[in-house]
Design a protein around this motif. Structure first.
Motif, PDB file in Angstrom:
ATOM      1  N   GLN A  95       0.746  -1.103  -0.043  1.00 44.30           N
ATOM      2  CA  GLN A  95      -0.187  -0.008  -0.041  1.00 44.30           C
ATOM      3  C   GLN A  95       0.810   1.253   0.238  1.00 44.30           C
ATOM      4  N   GLU A  99       0.786   3.965  -2.868  1.00 43.83           N
ATOM      5  CA  GLU A  99       0.418   5.530  -2.578  1.00 43.83           C
ATOM      6  C   GLU A  99       1.166   6.289  -3.117  1.00 43.83           C
ATOM      7  N   PHE A 155      -6.512   0.222  -4.153  1.00 45.62           N
ATOM      8  CA  PHE A 155      -6.472   0.206  -2.678  1.00 45.62           C
ATOM      9  C   PHE A 155      -7.190  -0.766  -1.791  1.00 45.62           C
TER      10      PHE A 155
END
Length: 312
Positions: A95, A99, A155
């Motif tokens: 993640q 990001e 996500f």
């Protein structure tokens, strides 16, 4: 490619591809080399994967200049996908890496600024500049919004990829954006010059049809790629989900997944055939070409998904 995939329904039987493919393919190779995203060690696999031919099948009538944009963009998406999948990562690490790229991509699209110094993002800034040269402000807003939806869906994927109880319904809801097929709806607009009225974009019919198109593209990808993903210990795929949910064999899970895919593709075809000749029907026919181009590329042209069949 195994005969088990022959049942995939394609609403358009045309198998033509863009006449500019050869030139575009070579220029994409050089472009990737220039940004350090292709090396002599990875070139053979890249050329055999033939990402340029995917868009050449999807957009057979695009000009050479526009096809070059699509080829570079599409190839870069596969490079990014492979980069993010490389190495062992925890969910938190995955993640965090994602990001970083989302932030960098959004800065380029919204502010024309390279905020994260990475060759993938520097290459994206180049292809984005060429994309917005051909698209107006309204197109730019639609495209960026589709990218944001794709980021949000991924996500969700990162958070749920190891979830043993992910429902098929939740997966189908997020799958079109996870694969970025929703983004390709607006790439099609850039390639063809087709667009709709504000009223048409807001209509339930448009949203339903674009969902059918995007989902069928991604489900076809799942069906072609599940064997490769199994070897990579990735079971977040419609084939493996229905296998687990319904306690099916692999072969029967593939058949079930094909039925789900075909339901969307047949419905798309049926509604499009009922339309009067109009800009809306022309737009939908262009989406059909994408759906079938994706299947033909996966079946005939690329080695990306070719592994020995899995049986159980």
């Amino acid at each position: 490619m195994s005969n088990r995939f022959q049942g995939l329904y394609c609403p358009n039987t045309a198998t033509a591809y863009n006449k500019n493919l050869s030139c575009v393919r070579e220029k994409t190779k050089i472009w990737l080399y220039n940004y350090g995203l292709l090396t002599p060690e990875t070139e053979e696999l890249h050329m055999a994967s033939d990402f340029p031919k995917m868009v050449a099948r999807m957009f057979p009538n695009a000009t050479e200049e526009l096809l070059q944009v699509a080829s570079d963009f599409n190839s870069l998406l596969f490079v990014l996908d492979d980069f993010l999948d490389s190495g062992e990562k925890t969910a938190l690490q995955e993640q965090s890496a994602y990001e970083k790229f989302v932030f960098g991509l959004m800065q380029i699209m919204e502010h024309n600024r390279i905020a994260v110094n990475h060759p993938i993002l520097i290459a994206f800034a180049d292809v984005w500049e060429r994309m917005i040269h051909h698209g107006n402000q309204q197109w730019r807003v639609r495209f960026i919004r589709s990218m944001q939806i794709a980021f949000d869906a991924n996500f969700w994927r990162i958070q749920n990829v190891h979830n043993q109880v992910t429902s098929i319904g939740d997966y189908l809801k997020h799958r079109p954006a996870i694969g970025g097929a929703n983004v390709f709806v607006y790439l099609m607009e850039l390639m063809t010059g087709y667009s709709l009225t504000a009223e048409q974009y807001a209509s339930k019919e448009y949203n339903r049809m674009s969902d059918f198109c995007s989902r069928s593209i991604c489900l076809a990808n799942d069906i072609f790629s599940y064997q490769k993903e199994l070897l990579e210990n990735d079971e977040f795929n419609i084939v493996m989900l229905v296998k687990k949910h319904f306690s099916l064999s692999i072969d029967n899970a593939v058949k079930y997944a094909i039925q789900i895919h075909n339901r969307d593709a047949v419905e798309f075809d049926k509604v499009t055939r009922m339309m009067q000749r109009s800009n809306f029907r022309r737009y939908m026919e262009a989406l059909q070409q994408m759906m079938c181009g994706n299947i033909e590329w996966s079946r005939r042209d690329t080695i990306r998904y070719r592994v020995r069949p899995v049986h159980s």
